[in-house]
Each structure stands twice: as structure tokens, then as C-alpha cells.
Design a protein around this motif. Structure first.
Motif, mmCIF file in Angstrom:
data_model
loop_
_atom_site.group_PDB
_atom_site.id
_atom_site.type_symbol
_atom_site.label_atom_id
_atom_site.label_comp_id
_atom_site.label_asym_id
_atom_site.label_seq_id
_atom_site.Cartn_x
_atom_site.Cartn_y
_atom_site.Cartn_z
ATOM 1 N N ILE A 639 38.145 29.053 50.393
ATOM 2 C CA ILE A 639 38.962 27.899 50.778
ATOM 3 C C ILE A 639 38.130 26.643 50.753
ATOM 4 O O ILE A 639 37.054 26.581 51.344
ATOM 5 N N GLU A 640 38.594 25.661 50.078
ATOM 6 C CA GLU A 640 37.885 24.387 49.954
ATOM 7 C C GLU A 640 38.154 23.485 51.166
ATOM 8 O O GLU A 640 37.264 22.846 51.710
ATOM 9 N N SER A 641 39.458 23.416 51.556
ATOM 10 C CA SER A 641 39.804 22.579 52.712
ATOM 11 C C SER A 641 41.131 23.051 53.294
ATOM 12 O O SER A 641 41.911 23.727 52.615
ATOM 13 N N ILE A 642 41.315 22.670 54.550
ATOM 14 C CA ILE A 642 42.613 22.944 55.203
ATOM 15 C C ILE A 642 43.062 21.633 55.854
ATOM 16 O O ILE A 642 42.324 21.015 56.609
ATOM 17 N N THR A 643 44.258 21.231 55.519
ATOM 18 C CA THR A 643 44.824 20.025 56.157
ATOM 19 C C THR A 643 45.829 20.486 57.205
ATOM 20 O O THR A 643 46.743 21.259 56.895
ATOM 21 N N LEU A 644 45.632 20.001 58.415
ATOM 22 C CA LEU A 644 46.518 20.413 59.511
ATOM 23 C C LEU A 644 47.411 19.260 59.957
ATOM 24 O O LEU A 644 46.994 18.103 59.936
ATOM 25 N N GLN A 645 48.627 19.602 60.336
ATOM 26 C CA GLN A 645 49.553 18.624 60.936
ATOM 27 C C GLN A 645 50.306 19.346 62.040
ATOM 28 O O GLN A 645 50.846 20.436 61.826
ATOM 29 N N ARG A 646 50.315 18.723 63.226
ATOM 30 C CA ARG A 646 50.988 19.377 64.342
ATOM 31 C C ARG A 646 52.446 19.596 64.000
ATOM 32 O O ARG A 646 53.129 18.739 63.441
ATOM 33 N N MET A 647 52.934 20.751 64.363
ATOM 34 C CA MET A 647 54.338 21.076 64.151
ATOM 35 C C MET A 647 55.147 20.443 65.284
ATOM 36 O O MET A 647 55.286 21.030 66.357
ATOM 37 N N ASP A 670 52.413 21.395 44.939
ATOM 38 C CA ASP A 670 51.387 20.726 44.139
ATOM 39 C C ASP A 670 50.604 19.699 44.940
ATOM 40 O O ASP A 670 49.479 19.370 44.581
ATOM 41 N N SER A 671 51.204 19.152 45.995
ATOM 42 C CA SER A 671 50.482 18.104 46.714
ATOM 43 C C SER A 671 50.178 18.541 48.138
ATOM 44 O O SER A 671 50.755 19.508 48.659
ATOM 45 N N SER A 672 49.274 17.779 48.768
ATOM 46 C CA SER A 672 48.905 18.083 50.155
ATOM 47 C C SER A 672 49.839 17.382 51.137
ATOM 48 O O SER A 672 49.599 17.394 52.348
ATOM 49 N N ASP A 673 50.856 16.754 50.609
ATOM 50 C CA ASP A 673 51.750 15.987 51.481
ATOM 51 C C ASP A 673 53.157 16.575 51.466
ATOM 52 O O ASP A 673 54.145 15.858 51.539
ATOM 53 N N ASP A 674 53.214 17.873 51.334
ATOM 54 C CA ASP A 674 54.508 18.536 51.210
ATOM 55 C C ASP A 674 54.831 19.386 52.422
ATOM 56 O O ASP A 674 55.405 20.461 52.318
ATOM 57 N N PHE A 675 54.428 18.853 53.581
ATOM 58 C CA PHE A 675 54.740 19.579 54.806
ATOM 59 C C PHE A 675 56.254 19.577 55.033
ATOM 60 O O PHE A 675 56.972 18.679 54.597
ATOM 61 N N MET A 676 56.715 20.541 55.790
ATOM 62 C CA MET A 676 58.161 20.654 56.019
ATOM 63 C C MET A 676 58.666 19.525 56.899
ATOM 64 O O MET A 676 59.851 19.250 56.938
ATOM 65 N N ILE A 677 57.768 18.875 57.636
ATOM 66 C CA ILE A 677 58.149 17.694 58.396
ATOM 67 C C ILE A 677 57.298 16.537 57.895
ATOM 68 O O ILE A 677 56.065 16.598 57.942
ATOM 69 N N GLN A 678 57.926 15.522 57.385
ATOM 70 C CA GLN A 678 57.189 14.373 56.861
ATOM 71 C C GLN A 678 56.830 13.451 58.013
ATOM 72 O O GLN A 678 57.673 13.101 58.829
ATOM 73 N N LEU A 717 42.573 26.001 47.864
ATOM 74 C CA LEU A 717 41.610 27.013 47.449
ATOM 75 C C LEU A 717 40.579 26.377 46.518
ATOM 76 O O LEU A 717 40.895 25.470 45.731
ATOM 77 N N ASP A 718 39.396 26.869 46.606
ATOM 78 C CA ASP A 718 38.304 26.358 45.795
ATOM 79 C C ASP A 718 38.573 26.639 44.326
ATOM 80 O O ASP A 718 38.817 27.778 43.932
ATOM 81 N N GLY A 719 38.559 25.596 43.495
ATOM 82 C CA GLY A 719 38.731 25.773 42.056
ATOM 83 C C GLY A 719 40.170 25.941 41.624
ATOM 84 O O GLY A 719 40.450 26.204 40.463
ATOM 85 N N GLN A 720 41.102 25.792 42.532
ATOM 86 C CA GLN A 720 42.511 25.946 42.155
ATOM 87 C C GLN A 720 43.292 24.703 42.553
ATOM 88 O O GLN A 720 43.017 24.078 43.572
ATOM 89 N N ASP A 721 44.229 24.376 41.702
ATOM 90 C CA ASP A 721 45.111 23.251 42.019
ATOM 91 C C ASP A 721 46.165 23.685 43.020
ATOM 92 O O ASP A 721 46.455 24.883 43.173
ATOM 93 N N GLY A 722 46.711 22.723 43.649
ATOM 94 C CA GLY A 722 47.851 23.033 44.527
ATOM 95 C C GLY A 722 47.415 23.434 45.918
ATOM 96 O O GLY A 722 46.236 23.620 46.207
ATOM 97 N N TYR A 723 48.414 23.540 46.763
ATOM 98 C CA TYR A 723 48.159 23.827 48.167
ATOM 99 C C TYR A 723 49.073 24.953 48.617
ATOM 100 O O TYR A 723 50.243 25.035 48.245
ATOM 101 N N ARG A 724 48.497 25.784 49.452
ATOM 102 C CA ARG A 724 49.265 26.883 50.041
ATOM 103 C C ARG A 724 49.596 26.510 51.475
ATOM 104 O O ARG A 724 48.694 26.256 52.275
ATOM 105 N N TYR A 725 50.872 26.469 51.790
ATOM 106 C CA TYR A 725 51.287 26.042 53.115
ATOM 107 C C TYR A 725 51.505 27.255 54.000
ATOM 108 O O TYR A 725 52.266 28.161 53.672
#
Lengths: 739, 305
Positions: A639-647, A670-678, A717-725
Motif C-alpha cells: 500500500i502506497e497511501s491511505i486517505t481517510l475521511q470520517r464517516m 479512479d480518483s481519491s475523491d470518490d468517497f460516498m459522502i462528498q 496500492l503501490d504501482g497501481q492506478d486507482g483507489y480501493r475504497y
């Protein structure tokens, strides 16, 4: 009969004939206009429109057997019927509002009864013919285009009777209002008041109930608009409404498109027609009596009828209050009360200025307005107390055959039909479980009581996740042996309440239903999309980070084995193990009917199901292992990074006005800004320290019920595009994140 | 005979007519007078069956008029304001009325149209006020009624026309043995026309008698009186049965008054108190009207400053 008697009788006939001739001559233009308009609306719109004519309409299997009235203009037809009734009645009887004409007619050799009979006869005759002739033409055109069909004539007669009645009722109401008003303005106001009284009452009551009556289901649709929980009061009581009583029959019997199951048109019910016919007779008698009592000296004088003036002010004041109150209620209760009362008072003052109150003293009008306001206050109290605890009493005492309750859990275990919506990062599903066991009924009642007694809480966030209140569709229905159904609806729920609703899945009836999802059944009876997905959907397997996805090609036998294992696991797991797993996911299974589109993003869709296999899925994991399928998803991911946002649905500017599914299901974006709550700026927390990443990773979950709070996590993920939520439950949040 | 017995009529809290009784015999013309708003039209409408009295009865030949179509066919009520349908001509009104009145006479209609000289084709709304009144009279008499109720019969008519119409009324009533109840503010014409006068005052019938009786029992007197006024005022009630000494105009020593009594009684009464140069004549209807109707004092200078 003596010669003199005979002479008088002939004279009387001559006078009547002359009077009717005069009335027709003066008002015949109404008949011509009405007939012309109905000719356009009925036969022309059914047979004259290019592309939509019964002569050239394209339908399969010769389905259209007759179409007497075009379904696109039902509203226009009803409106014209009512308006023609108004025009006929008011034009023929408006002479009573003119002093000179009153003097002329009342000084001549006819009794008031004779005057009334002559004029009402002309009115009814005109309305009968202006509706009958176009209908007859429509029948002829239908026979010419589509041939004679059973029930064509019956339906034509039925429709004519209904339209004629609508027009006649409107006519008689306008006649009555001629006698109790003094000017055209007053007549129109009172006619509108009389004709719209049922509408006003139903709309007003329903508006107030929606805001004050906690649990009201009348006139409510779900947030998606796809389902009407219960018909509105206006629809429920349309049979009592002079404007709407024929609406449903008009829609049902204007045409017949033969279905596969039968070639017999639906039978017509004459009950409503008979009822309104009786009402018409009573109203006509009342109009006659009014004319007999009417004082000629009141001709042309407005403000003479205190009762009608008060009713007009009361009805309009009530609807205005209801509208203003309902509009402002969610902003502020006190503001809504103050503004509503101000609007009510303004309405009364308006009518005073308009002159309908005549010489009624201000003090007297003020007292009556106060009384009316008190009645409104009582209505509000009745609604806000739930009819003085009626809901609680019903819940405690009712004995019913069946209940229906919302399912708020994992949509992949939903065994009834559902509606819903989804985006790439969120979803919302509405479904009702039908339950019959005593255990189920009692549990449903307990949950219902919980909602009822909690009251309408404001939608807002809280530090305690259990107390966060969000929009949600919750309904409880009780069905008795005879099929009568009572429904309550709640438009919001707290996280704690939604979690309590999961307890339904402990009921044996529900467990049995869910188990059935994974068992073989007759393909013809499968209507539930979830079951379809399990039975015939493409199967994908992937790792918890949704990075290496493989399609499984299984024969029917193998699929049944897999599903059987899943079913056994689910039935043995507790609610906590399913919704609040302590273990991480080892593999993800997706059963998809839209796999080509959804297998990359793993977004939830009604056609798909997802299973997040923790170690509790013993049988399933064992089967996968035995069939050498688990190896594909066992690789380690860096894992390269984890972006957290309070639910927290209330953390941004926009307050949530739409519900969302509470069971988190992981997805790819595809983006890091695709949380279920904007959210607004600056609310995201990025972790890129490997040690911290490791700490957070241990708590990440693919499937989790969010009622206990936590964080939304976007994993790069390291070396991969996109984000896993994924979801980080509150209990697994590291201290450094909390700080 | 037209008969009103103890008729009372209220409009809300306001009593328009209180216990009014009168009779109009066959072949008789009854003149109804009274100041503005006293209830003349109301009484006429009750007697013609348009209004319903709150109490009392309105009968023609012993039968109630209200809701009695046979009786109403013999009656005609002519309104104060011309009552015609919008955009109708006299011919169209003829067609209208002829169907409701069995005794309608086209000959009478044509004759009256010719005599009055009105255009039967032109819309009545384009007529002058006087011509509309003429049109109303044409229609009224063309129905050949036995009982006529004419409200402000002479309104808008010139002097010559009024005189000729009075002749017509008199002729019709005498030859047809009809009964006519006429209200008017043209007291001069009414005095010559009516056989009987009724005066409404404050909702009651203050006077109900023949014109002959009125002339015989009310005298208008002018005289010279040089003595102290208090003498005249003080003695008139002791010596004479003068019901009221009204309308006195103080013009030097010349006085005018109305005396209730015969000419001889009036002359004697005045002589006894020292009046000189006494001139007595029968009262006129206008004087009689003014006797009952007190004129209101007005400070015109103040009003029009």
C-alpha cells in the motif's frame, strides 16, 4: 275538465314552452360551445390525431379493442365537464343576481318552482346532449376502425353517465351559489369553495399529517419516488370529491387493451355513479328549496350569506395555513406556527376587504376567525399526538395475519423484490419483507414501537454514532385476515435504530428466506434479482483490494456446491459476525448479471451480489481451497497511501436529503475523491507512513455496517492506478488518527 | 280589488313598512307618495307578488298574489328603472312578454309604438331615459293587465307627455275597469290623476284618503296678523281644533298655514284670533306632502365655504 280549466292548462303549457324557448335562445351558445369542445376532446382526439388515431395506431397482437377517450386528455375531459357545468348553471340562473331581471321574472305568471323546473330541465338537457353526442360519435368511429366489441356500448354509456354527472353536479353547485351570492365574483368564489372543499380538506390534512403525525403514511412516497407507501387522502377519498369521483373509472374503462389472460373488459361498478346520482337529486332539491326561500330583495347584494363567507374564509385560511406551516416546519417549528397563523389572518382580512362578509362587524369576524384557528389548533394537536396515542394502542392490541417491514441489511442477502438506485460509490435499496409467524409479528411490533416512541428527531449528526439521524424509508404494514392493510411510515432513522432493524434477520422466517437464495428453485418463479444473480450471474473472485479479479467458470453442479456452502455459512453466522466482522476479508466473491460493466469497479447494482469472505465463511473458503480457487487471491499487496475521511453525513455544507445504504461495500474508483459522502476541503487525512499504514490496514474492512461510526478509506496500492475504497470501523481506528 | 292588510317588511334590522293597510278598488287609480326611501317600491313589489311580506297579506280579489301565477298574469309591475334585457329591442321584448301574458295585444303594442313614436327595432339601451320610460309603458299596457303597479310612472317624461299619459291612464282604468297603483314624485300630475292618495311616512301610511277628502278637509290659508305672535300661537290650540299649525312663513305680517278642517271652520278659527284679509283655498298635494315631510335645516354657507 271545464273549458276554463282546459284554457288555463293550455295557457300554462304555452307559457312553459315559451319560457323554455327563451332560456334556450339566451343560453344555447353554451350548448354549442360545450358540444364543440367535447367533439374535439372525445371523438377527434381518439380518431383524428395523425399517428395516434384508432384508425392507424400500431399495437401488437391486435390488442386494442376499443378506445372511447384518448388517455392523454383525461384531465382535460374532466375539467371541461366541470367548467361546462359551471357555465350552464351560472348563466341560466344568474338572473337572480340582477335586480331588474329578478323583478321581470318574479312578477310574471310562473311560480318559483316552475321557473326552477324549466331552467334545470334546460340545463340538464344541454349537459346530457353535449356529452352524449360526442360519445356516440366516438362509438361509431370505434366500430368503424376496430369493429364492434363486447362491452363497447356498456362502457360508452358508463363514461357518458360519469361525465354527465360531473357536469351536472358542478351545474347544481353553481345554481345553489347563485342563490346565496350577489355578484359574479361572489358566485365564482363560493362555487370554487364548494367544489374544492373536499380537495382542500384532504390536501390540508395531508400536509399537516406529513409534518405532525409521526408515522403518517398517507400520500408519502419513498425518497426515490419509485414507491408510494400509501395513497394520499385526496386519492383515498376521491370518490367523495365532485371533481375527482370519476377519475379512476375514466382511466379504467375508456379503452380496452386485451391482455394475454383474458379478452373480457373489466366490469364496471355503478356504485359511485349511483351514489353521486343520489347526491345530485338531493342537491337539486336543496337548490329548489333555496329558490323558494330566497328573498328577491337580496338580488345583487353581496355579503349576504354569513355561513358561506365563513366557510370560504375557513377553507382558504386552512389551506393557506397548512401550506405555509408545512413549508417552514423543517426550518423552525415556531416560525412555521407564527407564519401559518399570520397567513391565516391575512386570508380572513383579504375576504373582509373583498366584501363577502358584508356588514359583519370586525369584532364578530375576529371571534369566528379565532374559533376557526382553534379548530386548526385542535387538528394539529390530534395529529401531533398520533390521534392521542392511537398508533401505540394499535401496535399493542392488534392481531394481524401478516406484517411487512423494511429490510435494512446487506442487499446481497435480500430475498424479496427491491427497488433502488446506485452510483459508483453508494447505493440505496428499498425492500419489504412479508412475515407471518407470531415471532416475526411480535418482533416487528417491537421495532415499530421503538420508532414510534422515539418521535421525530431532527436530522443531524452526533458525536455518538447511535444518535446520528439520517433520511431513510422505514415502513411497517399490518395486514388483517380480510386483506385490510394499515401502514405507518417514518422518513428518518438513527444509526442505532437501523442497527436494531438488523435483528429481523435473526427471525427463523427470515433465515429461511435467506437460505432459499442459495438453494435451487424453479427458474420460472425467480423474480428476485439477488436470486437471479446467484443462480445465473457471472462469478468473479478477487482479493480484498479488488486488484486481481478472475472470472470463475463453474458448471451448474459446482455452482450449486458453492452456493450451498455459502448458504450454510450465512445461516450459521451471527449478526455481529456478518455485519461487524472482527476478521479481515480473505476473498471477495461477486455474482453479477452486468459483470462486463461492473467487474472493474465492483460498484453495487441491483443485478449484482457481493460476499466478503472472512474466516467465518468456513465452508465457502474450504470449498474454494479444495477447488484451487483461493490461490488466485492470496497475493500480498503493498500500500502506497491511505486517505481517510470520517464517516459523517453532516460534516459538509450540504445536509443529506437522500438516504444511503448503511452496509458498506468496497469498490474501486479512479480518483481519491470518490468517497460516498462528498465533503468540504481539508477533511481528508492522508497516511503514507508505512508503519501507520500497517496499523490502519489491520482494521480495514470490505463489508461493514456503518452504524457504529468509523472512517471511509481510499487505499492506493503501490504501482497501481486507482483507489480501493474500504471502511475503517471506529473500534479499529488507531490513536494517531483520533488525535 | 287590490288589498294590503297589516303589511310589515323588514330589511335586516331596518323596518321599512310597519302595519300598512290600503285598498284599491276596481276602476280606481291610487297615488302612492312619500319621501325617498320610505318604502313605496317595496310596497308595490309586495302587492305585485315579487316580495314576500314578513307579516300581513297582499291580496287581489281576496286571493294572495305571492306565488299565484294566475293572478300574476293579470298584473304588470313597471319598475322605477327601465327593466329590459341587455341588447334587446322593443320588438324582442314584445316577443318575450307576449309569451308570458295570455292577454297580450299586438294591436295595442303597435298603436302605442306609433303614438309614442319610438323605434321598435333599435336597442332600448340606446334610448334616452324618457324614451325608455315610454317603452316600459308600451309593454305594460300591451299586456292588457287588470292590475297595474307603476313605480315612478312619470320619471323622465316631459310635461306634455305626462299630461297625455294621465289621459291614457284614466281612459284605460275606466274602460277596462282596471285598478292602478301609481307612485310618483310628480305630485301635480298625481293629484289630477289619482282618485285616492296614500302617503307613506316612517314606514306607516300617514294618510289614506281620496283627493276629494283631502281638498275638503285641509285648507291652505294666507292671512295678515298684526298682533303678538304669542297670541296666535297660544290661542289656536284652545279655540280651534287645528291639529297642526305648520309651514308658517313669516313674511312681514303675512302668514301661511294649513288647517285641518273645512273652509268655514278655517275662516272662523282665524277670524276669532284676529286674523285679517284671510284667503283660503283647498290644499294642493305638494303642500300636503310638505306638511308631512319636515324640511331639514341646512347651513349652506358652512357647507359651501
Amino acid at each position: 275538465m271545464t273549458l276554463i280549466g282546459k284554457k288555463f292548462s293550455n295557457e300554462k303549457k304555452n307559457i312553459i314552452r315559451h319560457d323554455i324557448g327563451f332560456i334556450l335562445g339566451k343560453n344555447g351558445w353554451i350548448f354549442l360551445v360545450g358540444t364543440a369542445v367535447f367533439m374535439v376532446l372525445i371523438p377527434f382526439f381518439t380518431a383524428g390525431l395523425p399517428g395516434d388515431s384508432i384508425f392507424d395506431i400500431e399495437v401488437t397482437h391486435d390488442q386494442l379493442k376499443f378506445r372511447l377517450i384518448n388517455e392523454n386528455i383525461f384531465t382535460a375531459v374532466m375539467a371541461v365537464s366541470v367548467i361546462m357545468g359551471l357555465m350552464t348553471g351560472s348563466c341560466i340562473f344568474r338572473f337572480v343576481q340582477d335586480k331588474k331581471e329578478t323583478t321581470i321574472f318574479f312578477s310574471m305568471g310562473m311560480t318559483r318552482t316552475q321557473i326552477f323546473i324549466n331552467r334545470m330541465s334546460v340545463a340538464f338537457s344541454m349537459l346530457a346532449v353535449m356529452t352524449a353526442v360526442p360519445m356516440l360519435l366516438s362509438v361509431i368511429l370505434n366500430v368503424s376502425a376496430l369493429g364492434m366489441y363486447q362491452a363497447l356500448i356498456r362502457n360508452a354509456l358508463f363514461l357518458w353517465a360519469g361525465l354527465f354527472l360531473m357536469a351536472s353536479v358542478s351545474c347544481v353547485v353553481s345554481v345553489i351559489m347563485c342563490f346565496i351570492s350577489g355578484s359574479l365574483m361572489e358566485l365564482m368564489v363560493y362555487w370554487i369553495c364548494g367544489m374544492s372543499a373536499p380537495t382542500v380538506l384532504c390536501l390540508g390534512f395531508n400536509m399537516l399529517m406529513k409534518k405532525l403525525y409521526w408515522g403518517n403514511a398517507w400520500g408519502v412516497t419513498t425518497y426515490s419516488g419509485a414507491e408510494q407507501i400509501r395513497e394520499s387522502l385526496l386519492e383515498k377519498f376521491s370518490f367523495l370529491n365532485p371533481i375527482l369521483f370519476f377519475k379512476n373509472d375514466l382511466a379504467s374503462h375508456s379503452q380496452f387493451m386485451r391482455p394475454l389472460s383474458t379478452d373480457v373488459p373489466e366490469d364496471v361498478s355503478w356504485i359511485v355513479i349511483a351514489g353521486w346520482f343520489a347526491a345530485l337529486i338531493i342537491m337539486t332539491a336543496a337548490a329548489w328549496w333555496l329558490l323558494r326561500c330566497w328573498k328577491a330583495e337580496n338580488s345583487g347584494i353581496t355579503g349576504n350569506n354569513r355561513l358561506m363567507a365563513e366557510m370560504t374564509a375557513a377553507f382558504t385560511g386552512f389551506i393557506v395555513f397548512s401550506f405555509v406551516f408545512s413549508y417552514l416546519f423543517d426550518s423552525s417549528v415556531w416560525l412555521s406556527v407564527a407564519a401559518g397563523l399570520a397567513a391565516f389572518a391575512a386570508t380572513h382580512m383579504f375576504w373582509k376587504k373583498a366584501g363577502i362578509f358584508g356588514s359583519v362587524k370586525k369584532r364578530s369576524q375576529f371571534i369566528s376567525a379565532l374559533l376557526q384557528a382553534s379548530v386548526i389548533a385542535v387538528i394539529c394537536v390530534v395529529f401531533s399526538t398520533g390521534f392521542f396515542g392511537g398508533t401505540e394502542r394499535f401496535i399493542k392490541k392488534s392481531e394481524v395475519a401478516q406484517v411487512k417491514v423494511n429490510y435494512t441489511g446487506d442487499p446481497s442477502c435480500l430475498y424479496e423484490e427491491a427497488t433502488g438506485s446506485s452510483t459508483g460509490h453508494g447505493y440505496y435499496v428499498v425492500s419489504h419483507l412479508k412475515l407471518e409467524d407470531i415471532e416475526s409479528i411480535n418482533k416487528t411490533k417491537d421495532l415499530h414501537m421503538m420508532f414510534q416512541q422515539s418521535g421525530r428527531k431532527p436530522m443531524k449528526g452526533s458525536d455518538n454514532p447511535e444518535e446520528v439521524v439520517i433520511p431513510y424509508d422505514i415502513s411497517f404494514s399490518y395486514i388483517e385476515e380480510d386483506g385490510t392493510e394499515c401502514t405507518w411510515y417514518y422518513d428518518r432513522a438513527s444509526y442505532g435504530q437501523l442497527e436494531s432493524m438488523l435483528e429481523i434477520e435473526n427471525l427463523s422466517e427470515v433465515k429461511s428466506g435467506q437460505k432459499g437464495l442459495f438453494e435451487a428453485s424453479d427458474s420460472g418463479s425467480v423474480k428476485v434479482l439477488t436470486k437471479q444473480a446467484y443462480d445465473v450471474g457471472t462469478i468473479y473472485i478477487t482479493d480484498p483490494y479488488l486488484s486481481e479479479t478472475y472470472e470463475l467458470t463453474l458448471g451448474e453442479d459446482m455452482r450449486r456446491q458453492l452456493l450451498k456452502a455459502i448458504g450454510e455459512d450465512i445461516s450459521q453466522m451471527t449478526l455481529d459476525e456478518r455485519y461487524f466482522p472482527e476478521e479481515s476479508t480473505e476473498a471477495v466473491l461477486m455474482f453479477s448479471q452486468t459483470g462486463e460493466d461492473d467487474s472493474k469497479y465492483f460498484a453495487y447494482h441491483l443485478d449484482n451480489t457481493f460476499l466478503y469472505l472472512t474466516s467465518r465463511y468456513k465452508n465457502t473458503l474450504k470449498w474454494l481451497e479444495e477447488n484451487e480457487l483461493l490461490q488466485y487471491v492470496k497475493g500480498e499487496q503493498k500500500i502506497e497511501s491511505i486517505t481517510l475521511q470520517r464517516m459523517n453525513p453532516y460534516i459538509g455544507i450540504n445536509i443529506p436529503d437522500y438516504p444511503m445504504g448503511m452496509y458498506f461495500m468496497s469498490y474501486f474508483a479512479d480518483s481519491s475523491d470518490d468517497f460516498m459522502i462528498q465533503k468540504d476541503f481539508g477533511n481528508k487525512y492522508v497516511i503514507d507512513d508505512p508503519d501507520k499504514i500497517q496499523e490502519v490496514t489491520a482494521g480495514l474492512r470490505n463489508g461493514y455496517y456503518m452504524s457504529r461510526g468509523g472512517y471511509l478509506a481510499a487505499v492506493k496500492l503501490d504501482g497501481q492506478d486507482g483507489y480501493r475504497y474500504m471502511f475503517l470501523p471506529e473500534i479499529y481506528v488507531p490513536d494517531f488518527v483520533r488525535k | 280589488m287590490i288589498e294590503a292588510e297589516c303589511i310589515t317588511k323588514n330589511f335586516g334590522d331596518f323596518t321599512v313598512l310597519s302595519d300598512v293597510s290600503l285598498k284599491v278598488k276596481k276602476g280606481e287609480i291610487y297615488g302612492l307618495i312619500g319621501y325617498n326611501g320610505v318604502g313605496k317600491t317595496t310596497l308595490l313589489k309586495i302587492l305585485s307578488g315579487i316580495y314576500r311580506a314578513d307579516s300581513g297579506t297582499a291580496r287581489i280579489n281576496g286571493r294572495s298574489v305571492y306565488e299565484n301565477p294566475q293572478m300574476k298574469q293579470k298584473c304588470f309591475f313597471m319598475t322605477e328603472e327601465a327593466a329590459f334585457f341587455h341588447q334587446f329591442s322593443l320588438n324582442k321584448m314584445r316577443k318575450f312578454y307576449s309569451g308570458y301574458y295570455p292577454k297580450w295585444s299586438d294591436e295595442t303594442f303597435k298603436g302605442l309604438v306609433e303614438w309614442f313614436g319610438v323605434d321598435p327595432v333599435m336597442k332600448i339601451s340606446r334610448f334616452s331615459k324618457g324614451m325608455q320610460r315610454q317603452a316600459s309603458l308600451i309593454l305594460a299596457f300591451s299586456t292588457r293587465p287588470e292590475y297595474l303597479f307603476l313605480d315612478e310612472a312619470f320619471d323622465g317624461l316631459d310635461y306634455s307627455m305626462r299630461r297625455q299619459i294621465c289621459e291614457m291612464f284614466r281612459y284605460y282604468v275606466e274602460t277596462e275597469e282596471a285598478s292602478m297603483l301609481v307612485s310618483s314624485h310628480n305630485l301635480k300630475e298625481l293629484e289630477d290623476l289619482a282618485d285616492h292618495i296614500g302617503m307613506l311616512c316612517d314606514g306607516k301610511l300617514a294618510f289614506d284618503g281620496s283627493t276629494k277628502y283631502m281638498r275638503e278637509n285641509y285648507q291652505a290659508c294666507e292671512f295678515i296678523y298684526k298682533e303678538d305672535m304669542s297670541g296666535l300661537l297660544s290661542v289656536r290650540h284652545e279655540l280651534l281644533e287645528i291639529k297642526k299649525c305648520v309651514n308658517e312663513e313669516y313674511r312681514k305680517n303675512r302668514y301661511y298655514c294649513i288647517i285641518n278642517g273645512s273652509e268655514e271652520e278655517a275662516c272662523r278659527s282665524l277670524s276669532q284670533v284676529g286674523a285679517e284679509n284671510i284667503q283660503i283655498r283647498p290644499i294642493q298635494l305638494e303642500e300636503f306632502f310638505l306638511k308631512e315631510r319636515k324640511e331639514r335645516d341646512a347651513d349652506w354657507k358652512e357647507i359651501f365655504k
